[in-house]
Design a protein around this motif. Structure first.
Motif, PDB file in Angstrom:
ATOM      1  N   THR A   2     -16.686 -22.174  23.539  1.00 17.00           N
ATOM      2  CA  THR A   2     -18.125 -21.934  23.672  1.00 17.00           C
ATOM      3  C   THR A   2     -18.669 -22.667  24.885  1.00 17.00           C
ATOM      4  N   PHE A   3     -19.194 -21.896  25.821  1.00 12.41           N
ATOM      5  CA  PHE A   3     -19.837 -22.427  27.022  1.00 12.41           C
ATOM      6  C   PHE A   3     -21.328 -22.592  26.712  1.00 12.41           C
ATOM      7  N   LEU A   4     -21.884 -23.744  27.089  1.00 13.27           N
ATOM      8  CA  LEU A   4     -23.247 -24.085  26.699  1.00 13.27           C
ATOM      9  C   LEU A   4     -24.084 -24.493  27.899  1.00 13.27           C
ATOM     10  N   TRP A   5     -25.387 -24.231  27.797  1.00 13.08           N
ATOM     11  CA  TRP A   5     -26.340 -24.635  28.817  1.00 13.08           C
ATOM     12  C   TRP A   5     -27.630 -25.044  28.126  1.00 13.08           C
ATOM     13  N   ARG A   6     -28.179 -26.182  28.535  1.00 15.54           N
ATOM     14  CA  ARG A   6     -29.459 -26.616  27.976  1.00 15.54           C
ATOM     15  C   ARG A   6     -30.577 -26.122  28.874  1.00 15.54           C
ATOM     16  N   GLY A   7     -31.326 -25.167  28.397  1.00 13.36           N
ATOM     17  CA  GLY A   7     -32.369 -24.550  29.200  1.00 13.36           C
ATOM     18  C   GLY A   7     -33.707 -25.253  29.056  1.00 13.36           C
ATOM     19  N   HIS A   8     -34.703 -24.672  29.701  1.00 15.77           N
ATOM     20  CA  HIS A   8     -36.070 -25.151  29.538  1.00 15.77           C
ATOM     21  C   HIS A   8     -36.988 -23.942  29.621  1.00 15.77           C
ATOM     22  N   ARG A   9     -38.296 -24.182  29.661  1.00 14.07           N
ATOM     23  CA  ARG A   9     -39.235 -23.055  29.571  1.00 14.07           C
ATOM     24  C   ARG A   9     -39.054 -22.025  30.669  1.00 14.07           C
ATOM     25  N   ALA A  10     -38.615 -22.473  31.849  1.00  8.71           N
ATOM     26  CA  ALA A  10     -38.493 -21.539  32.979  1.00  8.71           C
ATOM     27  C   ALA A  10     -37.186 -20.757  32.972  1.00  8.71           C
ATOM     28  N   THR A  11     -36.256 -21.085  32.086  1.00  7.97           N
ATOM     29  CA  THR A  11     -34.946 -20.428  32.083  1.00  7.97           C
ATOM     30  C   THR A  11     -35.078 -18.992  31.596  1.00  7.97           C
ATOM     31  N   ARG A  12     -34.725 -18.043  32.472  1.00 12.09           N
ATOM     32  CA  ARG A  12     -34.775 -16.625  32.123  1.00 12.09           C
ATOM     33  C   ARG A  12     -33.447 -16.137  31.564  1.00 12.09           C
ATOM     34  N   GLN A  13     -32.367 -16.542  32.206  1.00 15.69           N
ATOM     35  CA  GLN A  13     -31.027 -16.144  31.782  1.00 15.69           C
ATOM     36  C   GLN A  13     -30.040 -17.114  32.418  1.00 15.69           C
ATOM     37  N   VAL A  14     -28.844 -17.187  31.831  1.00 13.57           N
ATOM     38  CA  VAL A  14     -27.800 -18.090  32.310  1.00 13.57           C
ATOM     39  C   VAL A  14     -26.507 -17.296  32.399  1.00 13.57           C
ATOM     40  N   LEU A  15     -25.837 -17.421  33.548  1.00 10.39           N
ATOM     41  CA  LEU A  15     -24.635 -16.627  33.820  1.00 10.39           C
ATOM     42  C   LEU A  15     -23.418 -17.534  33.868  1.00 10.39           C
ATOM     43  N   LEU A  16     -22.356 -17.124  33.175  1.00  5.89           N
ATOM     44  CA  LEU A  16     -21.066 -17.801  33.255  1.00  5.89           C
ATOM     45  C   LEU A  16     -20.248 -17.176  34.378  1.00  5.89           C
ATOM     46  N   CYS A  17     -19.804 -17.998  35.316  1.00  2.81           N
ATOM     47  CA  CYS A  17     -18.944 -17.545  36.406  1.00  2.81           C
ATOM     48  C   CYS A  17     -17.578 -18.192  36.204  1.00  2.81           C
ATOM     49  N   ALA A  18     -16.712 -17.525  35.459  1.00  6.55           N
ATOM     50  CA  ALA A  18     -15.416 -18.085  35.074  1.00  6.55           C
ATOM     51  C   ALA A  18     -14.305 -17.321  35.766  1.00  6.55           C
TER      52      ALA A  18
ATOM     53  N   ALA B 273     -24.735 -20.546  36.355  1.00 11.41           N
ATOM     54  CA  ALA B 273     -25.934 -20.345  37.168  1.00 11.41           C
ATOM     55  C   ALA B 273     -27.098 -19.962  36.267  1.00 11.41           C
ATOM     56  N   ALA B 274     -28.194 -20.687  36.391  1.00 14.61           N
ATOM     57  CA  ALA B 274     -29.398 -20.420  35.594  1.00 14.61           C
ATOM     58  C   ALA B 274     -30.440 -19.706  36.445  1.00 14.61           C
ATOM     59  N   ASP B 275     -30.985 -18.655  35.902  1.00 13.47           N
ATOM     60  CA  ASP B 275     -32.049 -17.893  36.565  1.00 13.47           C
ATOM     61  C   ASP B 275     -33.388 -18.448  36.104  1.00 13.47           C
ATOM     62  N   ILE B 276     -34.136 -19.030  37.046  1.00 16.28           N
ATOM     63  CA  ILE B 276     -35.459 -19.568  36.716  1.00 16.28           C
ATOM     64  C   ILE B 276     -36.541 -18.864  37.541  1.00 16.28           C
ATOM     65  N   SER B 277     -36.273 -17.621  37.928  1.00 18.37           N
ATOM     66  CA  SER B 277     -37.244 -16.861  38.715  1.00 18.37           C
ATOM     67  C   SER B 277     -38.471 -16.559  37.853  1.00 18.37           C
ATOM     68  N   PRO B 278     -39.638 -16.375  38.488  1.00 19.52           N
ATOM     69  CA  PRO B 278     -40.874 -16.176  37.717  1.00 19.52           C
ATOM     70  C   PRO B 278     -40.941 -14.824  37.001  1.00 19.52           C
ATOM     71  N   LYS B 279     -40.157 -13.849  37.454  1.00 19.42           N
ATOM     72  CA  LYS B 279     -40.229 -12.512  36.863  1.00 19.42           C
ATOM     73  C   LYS B 279     -39.193 -12.346  35.767  1.00 19.42           C
ATOM     74  N   GLU B 280     -39.491 -11.445  34.852  1.00 22.15           N
ATOM     75  CA  GLU B 280     -38.513 -11.078  33.836  1.00 22.15           C
ATOM     76  C   GLU B 280     -37.329 -10.357  34.499  1.00 22.15           C
ATOM     77  N   PRO B 281     -36.140 -10.514  33.993  1.00 19.75           N
ATOM     78  CA  PRO B 281     -34.988  -9.799  34.559  1.00 19.75           C
ATOM     79  C   PRO B 281     -35.204  -8.294  34.485  1.00 19.75           C
ATOM     80  N   PRO B 282     -34.707  -7.554  35.487  1.00 21.01           N
ATOM     81  CA  PRO B 282     -34.888  -6.099  35.464  1.00 21.01           C
ATOM     82  C   PRO B 282     -34.130  -5.463  34.306  1.00 21.01           C
ATOM     83  N   ALA B 283     -34.676  -4.402  33.780  1.00 21.88           N
ATOM     84  CA  ALA B 283     -34.030  -3.692  32.674  1.00 21.88           C
ATOM     85  C   ALA B 283     -32.990  -2.702  33.168  1.00 21.88           C
TER      86      ALA B 283
END
Length: 438
Positions: free
Chosen positions: A73-89, A129-139
């Motif tokens: 299990t790969f883990l990341w501690r996010g915060h309010r700005a975290t939109r998504q987190v990507l595993l690059c393995a 890699a954590a995405d903290i961009s202000p916009k929601e991820p594209p659908a």
């Protein structure tokens, strides 16, 4: 993803494919959170992170009824700005479908997690890699893939994992993990009690390459420029990685101190940069000429080195492995032993500079045909490849079988990992022991 023979797909002992799972510890957290109020939820989350920090990441847990696999299990501690987190393995994610490697948030917490079922002998590296961009991820899938691809440039080591490995062409390290049954690598770290050899960097004339080339030289403990018996020689590609970043001299010191390797010298030219590496490595006559007719004579004029090809190993990884194989085929008078790791057998003459997927191979790889089309050379070969290296596994098996049928002394290993120095380091040590001890 690796190409696995059909019988192996039905045998869980041989199933190396990553499968998405929920690890036991995360499943317990989710169950505990059900119906919890805000205060209880916060307490449970803090207790979870305290446990994770004490254990380190990724979490590695046993799976019921699957003793040959683990939940990782790969883990990341996010915060309010975290939109998504990507595993690059390394080689256990699909780079053409990065959305499949996104971590999932445990609802109501700052816990982001991705669990994979991996065979218990896996070793590899990863970044996150954590995405903290202000916009929601594209659908839209295509737009999301484009966003995630750009996000990979910002991938960093896992802050909860204390183990790391230097990476090529980047100052940013990768996080390292090894499951319980991964092959031991007892010689890969510095052993303070072992006598230290000498590592130097020299500027070597290289007319065939159009200039000089920085080259790393390793001499074993107790040896100097004269007055000793001639040493066996290892010629190793990518010296800037092996000696400049991975400190391979420490590995050699330990192997020699244990008596597992005889004292030997190493000549390891720099790869310089991506463009130079692509231009020179592979089956390039000019680079083989540099190794055989410029580097070896230059070193032999200054150091106590053997000129016996039976005691001279040429080694490399990826394109460097193709260089090693080609050097053995073209110049067996200089190189009597070849160690090729994860050879890029998709390579063939005339390919343009690569910027995308590797070109397909139709029929036998070019270098296989090169070996089978000539009389056998007086060369001993050792090959190894990672089971997560896709078509490279099939190509390596094909080369091994072709060499065997042609009468070459050839050995072959497969490790459960990717195109990765985390695996190559220990396998290089093992291969050298096999070749220099034979």
């Amino acid at each position: 993803m690796p190409v696995i023979p059909a019988p192996a797909l039905r045998d869980p002992r041989h199933d190396v494919r990553p499968v998405r799972v929920t690890g036991p510890r995360v499943a317990r957290l989710v169950a505990q959170l059900a119906g919890a109020d805000d205060q209880r939820r916060a307490a449970l989350t803090e207790a979870f992170w305290a446990e994770v920090e004490s254990l380190g990441t990724p979490l590695v847990e046993e799976l019921e009824d699957e003793p040959g696999h683990r939940a990782v299990t790969f883990l990341w501690r996010g915060h309010r700005a975290t939109r998504q987190v990507l595993l690059c393995a390394n080689r256990i994610i699909d780079r053409e479908h990065l959305a499949g490697s996104l971590l999932e948030r445990v609802p109501g917490t700052d816990v982001w997690q991705l669990g994979l079922r991996l065979r218990a002998d896996h070793r590899g590296t990863y970044r996150m890699a954590a995405d903290i961009s202000p916009k929601e991820p594209p659908a839209q899938p295509g737009e999301l893939q484009q966003l995630l691809h750009s996000l990979t440039a910002h991938a960093a080591p896992d802050p909860l994992n204390p183990l790391s490995l230097p990476t090529r062409w980047s100052p940013i390290a990768a996080s390292l993990f090894a499951l319980p049954n991964a092959p031991a690598q007892p010689w890969t770290t510095r052993r303070t009690a072992a006598p230290a050899g000498r590592v130097e960097r020299h500027r070597v004339p290289a007319p065939s390459l159009g200039g000089d080339r920085d080259t790393w030289i390793y001499l074993p403990p107790g040896h100097h420029t004269g007055g000793t018996a001639p040493l066996p020689v290892l010629v190793l590609s990518d010296g800037d990685m092996w000696f400049g970043r991975l400190r391979f001299g420490h590995t050699l010191d330990a192997l020699i101190a244990d008596g597992t390797l005889p004292p030997l010298a190493v000549l390891a030219p720099d790869a310089v940069d991506r463009h130079t590496r692509w231009r020179e490595l592979g089956a390039r006559d000019a680079f083989v000429t540099f190794l055989a007719d410029e580097l070896l004579p230059w070193a032999a004029g200054r150091l106590p080195l053997t000129t016996d090809p039976r005691r001279t190993v040429v080694a490399g990884q990826s394109l460097g492995a193709i260089t090693a194989l080609y050097a053995g085929c073209l110049r067996p008078d200089r190189f009597g032993r070849v160690l090729a790791q994860s050879p890029s057998l998709w390579w063939r003459p005339g390919l343009p500079a690569l910027s995308g997927p590797k070109p397909p191979v139709f029929g036998a790889p070019w270098l296989v045909s090169r070996f089978t089309g000539v009389a056998p050379r007086p060369v001993t070969v050792h090959l190894d490849v990672g089971l997560h290296e896709g078509s490279m596994v099939d190509h390596s098996r094909l080369l091994h079988e072709a060499l065997r049928k042609k009468g070459y002394p050839v050995t072959y290993d497969e490790f459960n990992g990717g195109h990765d120095y985390a695996c190559w380091h220990g396998a290089l040590a093992d291969g050298l022991v096999r070749l220099f001890g034979a």
